[in-house]
Design a protein around this motif. Structure first.
Motif, PDB file in Angstrom:
ATOM      1  N   LEU A  93      20.523  62.796-123.248  1.00 24.96           N
ATOM      2  CA  LEU A  93      21.291  63.870-123.872  1.00 24.96           C
ATOM      3  C   LEU A  93      20.434  65.096-124.179  1.00 24.96           C
ATOM      4  N   LYS A  94      19.124  64.929-124.196  1.00 23.94           N
ATOM      5  CA  LYS A  94      18.233  66.057-124.434  1.00 23.94           C
ATOM      6  C   LYS A  94      18.048  66.918-123.187  1.00 23.94           C
ATOM      7  N   LYS A  95      18.516  66.402-122.045  1.00 23.45           N
ATOM      8  CA  LYS A  95      18.372  67.124-120.787  1.00 23.45           C
ATOM      9  C   LYS A  95      19.647  67.919-120.496  1.00 23.45           C
ATOM     10  N   GLU A  96      19.466  69.187-120.197  1.00 27.72           N
ATOM     11  CA  GLU A  96      20.609  70.058-119.921  1.00 27.72           C
ATOM     12  C   GLU A  96      21.465  69.538-118.773  1.00 27.72           C
ATOM     13  N   VAL A  97      20.801  69.013-117.751  1.00 24.03           N
ATOM     14  CA  VAL A  97      21.505  68.562-116.554  1.00 24.03           C
ATOM     15  C   VAL A  97      22.481  67.426-116.866  1.00 24.03           C
ATOM     16  N   PHE A  98      22.200  66.638-117.903  1.00 25.88           N
ATOM     17  CA  PHE A  98      23.075  65.521-118.260  1.00 25.88           C
ATOM     18  C   PHE A  98      24.432  66.029-118.751  1.00 25.88           C
ATOM     19  N   HIS A  99      24.437  67.224-119.327  1.00 27.72           N
ATOM     20  CA  HIS A  99      25.662  67.795-119.880  1.00 27.72           C
ATOM     21  C   HIS A  99      26.455  68.598-118.860  1.00 27.72           C
ATOM     22  N   SER A 100      25.816  69.029-117.788  1.00 26.43           N
ATOM     23  CA  SER A 100      26.460  70.015-116.918  1.00 26.43           C
ATOM     24  C   SER A 100      26.559  69.615-115.449  1.00 26.43           C
ATOM     25  N   SER A 101      26.234  68.386-115.114  1.00 29.49           N
ATOM     26  CA  SER A 101      26.290  67.991-113.700  1.00 29.49           C
ATOM     27  C   SER A 101      27.082  66.695-113.532  1.00 29.49           C
ATOM     28  N   ILE A 102      27.419  66.408-112.290  1.00 28.65           N
ATOM     29  CA  ILE A 102      28.102  65.166-111.967  1.00 28.65           C
ATOM     30  C   ILE A 102      27.115  64.013-112.121  1.00 28.65           C
ATOM     31  N   LEU A 103      27.516  62.984-112.852  1.00 32.12           N
ATOM     32  CA  LEU A 103      26.663  61.823-113.092  1.00 32.12           C
ATOM     33  C   LEU A 103      27.134  60.646-112.248  1.00 32.12           C
ATOM     34  N   ASP A 104      26.192  59.899-111.702  1.00 34.23           N
ATOM     35  CA  ASP A 104      26.521  58.659-110.999  1.00 34.23           C
ATOM     36  C   ASP A 104      26.416  57.519-112.007  1.00 34.23           C
ATOM     37  N   MET A 105      27.556  57.028-112.462  1.00 39.14           N
ATOM     38  CA  MET A 105      27.567  55.957-113.450  1.00 39.14           C
ATOM     39  C   MET A 105      27.732  54.605-112.769  1.00 39.14           C
ATOM     40  N   GLU A 106      26.808  53.716-113.052  1.00 40.22           N
ATOM     41  CA  GLU A 106      26.866  52.358-112.497  1.00 40.22           C
ATOM     42  C   GLU A 106      27.377  51.395-113.557  1.00 40.22           C
ATOM     43  N   ILE A 107      28.457  50.690-113.228  1.00 44.41           N
ATOM     44  CA  ILE A 107      29.030  49.686-114.122  1.00 44.41           C
ATOM     45  C   ILE A 107      29.259  48.416-113.324  1.00 44.41           C
ATOM     46  N   GLY A 108      28.579  47.348-113.681  1.00 42.72           N
ATOM     47  CA  GLY A 108      28.750  46.078-112.979  1.00 42.72           C
ATOM     48  C   GLY A 108      28.424  46.149-111.503  1.00 42.72           C
ATOM     49  N   GLY A 109      27.418  46.952-111.141  1.00 40.88           N
ATOM     50  CA  GLY A 109      27.008  47.057-109.745  1.00 40.88           C
ATOM     51  C   GLY A 109      27.823  48.033-108.931  1.00 40.88           C
ATOM     52  N   LYS A 110      28.875  48.604-109.523  1.00 36.79           N
ATOM     53  CA  LYS A 110      29.696  49.591-108.822  1.00 36.79           C
ATOM     54  C   LYS A 110      29.435  50.975-109.396  1.00 36.79           C
ATOM     55  N   SER A 111      29.420  51.975-108.514  1.00 40.84           N
ATOM     56  CA  SER A 111      29.104  53.337-108.938  1.00 40.84           C
ATOM     57  C   SER A 111      30.341  54.222-108.890  1.00 40.84           C
ATOM     58  N   GLN A 112      30.450  55.111-109.856  1.00 39.09           N
ATOM     59  CA  GLN A 112      31.525  56.092-109.867  1.00 39.09           C
ATOM     60  C   GLN A 112      30.984  57.402-110.418  1.00 39.09           C
ATOM     61  N   GLN A 113      31.582  58.504-109.995  1.00 35.93           N
ATOM     62  CA  GLN A 113      31.125  59.812-110.448  1.00 35.93           C
ATOM     63  C   GLN A 113      31.895  60.229-111.694  1.00 35.93           C
ATOM     64  N   VAL A 114      31.149  60.704-112.691  1.00 36.37           N
ATOM     65  CA  VAL A 114      31.749  61.075-113.965  1.00 36.37           C
ATOM     66  C   VAL A 114      31.117  62.355-114.495  1.00 36.37           C
ATOM     67  N   LEU A 115      31.799  62.960-115.464  1.00 31.87           N
ATOM     68  CA  LEU A 115      31.271  64.091-116.229  1.00 31.87           C
ATOM     69  C   LEU A 115      31.229  63.693-117.697  1.00 31.87           C
ATOM     70  N   LEU A 116      30.178  64.069-118.387  1.00 30.62           N
ATOM     71  CA  LEU A 116      30.128  63.865-119.829  1.00 30.62           C
ATOM     72  C   LEU A 116      31.119  64.828-120.473  1.00 30.62           C
ATOM     73  N   ARG A 117      32.028  64.307-121.293  1.00 30.03           N
ATOM     74  CA  ARG A 117      33.060  65.155-121.874  1.00 30.03           C
ATOM     75  C   ARG A 117      32.947  65.304-123.389  1.00 30.03           C
ATOM     76  N   ASP A 118      32.402  64.298-124.080  1.00 32.79           N
ATOM     77  CA  ASP A 118      32.312  64.418-125.535  1.00 32.79           C
ATOM     78  C   ASP A 118      31.225  63.488-126.061  1.00 32.79           C
ATOM     79  N   VAL A 119      30.529  63.968-127.081  1.00 34.17           N
ATOM     80  CA  VAL A 119      29.497  63.170-127.748  1.00 34.17           C
ATOM     81  C   VAL A 119      29.710  63.279-129.246  1.00 34.17           C
ATOM     82  N   GLN A 120      29.728  62.154-129.922  1.00 27.76           N
ATOM     83  CA  GLN A 120      29.845  62.141-131.380  1.00 27.76           C
ATOM     84  C   GLN A 120      28.518  61.673-131.964  1.00 27.76           C
ATOM     85  N   TYR A 121      27.884  62.551-132.745  1.00 28.24           N
ATOM     86  CA  TYR A 121      26.611  62.228-133.380  1.00 28.24           C
ATOM     87  C   TYR A 121      26.836  61.832-134.843  1.00 28.24           C
ATOM     88  N   HIS A 122      25.939  61.008-135.367  1.00 27.90           N
ATOM     89  CA  HIS A 122      25.962  60.683-136.787  1.00 27.90           C
ATOM     90  C   HIS A 122      25.698  61.968-137.563  1.00 27.90           C
TER      91      HIS A 122
END
Length: 206
Positions: free
Chosen positions: A50-79
């Motif tokens: 989350l400290k990297k600008e690219v994480f907030h503004s680029s397409i992310l390859d998310m791996e879940i259970g060995g399968k990959s899908q493209q996602v965008l970060l849309r919301d973050v809730q901090y303490h």
């Protein structure tokens, strides 16, 4: 950029608290034809990402259970006062559908601008990101704003930005055409120049 997530089955305040206590962060993945998916991510890895600008503004390859899908970060809730993440939301990306997302602005050539170097002008970055519309493949990590020629008293608007091929401003931003940068001469500089001019015009003492 790649991010690894794991499926989670339990939800609710108690389950989320136990998850955070074990060093994990709860999240969801939504959008597209698939159902909303509950996920968990390693908190430390997520915190550093989350400290990297690219994480907030680029397409992310998310791996879940060995399968990959493209996602965008849309919301973050901090303490509110502790340094940890409470929850994250990701949106699935369809390669054939245009998306709306905010892209950071990188301001270039400010130090070499003549108004700054010679006239003491100060360039203000009014906004640091803009919402654009494009296909996922065309999404830029950032937009470059060339400040080399902006003059004192001038402003640069969103429509003045040269956009990459396939990228356009969203309708709302296009209609609003907000100011992204402005160049002004500080009052102290103007006052000093006025005093210098007055001294130069004053008659020499006899």
């Amino acid at each position: 950029m790649k991010v690894v997530a794991f499926e989670r089955s339990k939800q609710g305040t108690g389950a989320s608290r136990r998850l955070r206590n074990s060093g994990k962060t709860p999240g969801i993945v939504y959008g597209g034809a698939a159902d909303v998916q509950l996920v968990e991510l390693d908190h430390n890895a997520l915190w550093h990402a989350l400290k990297k600008e690219v994480f907030h503004s680029s397409i992310l390859d998310m791996e879940i259970g060995g399968k990959s899908q493209q996602v965008l970060l849309r919301d973050v809730q901090y303490h509110p006062f502790k340094q940890y993440v409470l929850h994250v939301d990701f949106q699935r990306v369809d390669a054939n559908k245009k998306l709306h997302t905010k892209v950071p602005l990188h301001f270039m050539n400010q130090e070499t601008n003549p108004a700054v170097k010679l006239s003491g002008a100060v360039i203000t970055h009014v906004v640091t990101e803009l919402e654009v519309e494009c296909l996922p493949a065309d999404l830029p990590e950032f937009l470059e704003i060339d400040l080399a020629k902006i003059e004192a008293g001038q402003t640069m608007h969103a429509k003045d930005i040269v956009l990459p091929k396939g990228v356009s401003l969203t309708l709302a931003i296009d209609a609003e055409n907000p100011v992204v940068a402005s160049a002004t001469i500080p009052a102290a500089v103007v006052s000093e120049e006025g005093e210098n001019a007055a001294e130069g015009d004053a008659p020499a003492a006899e």
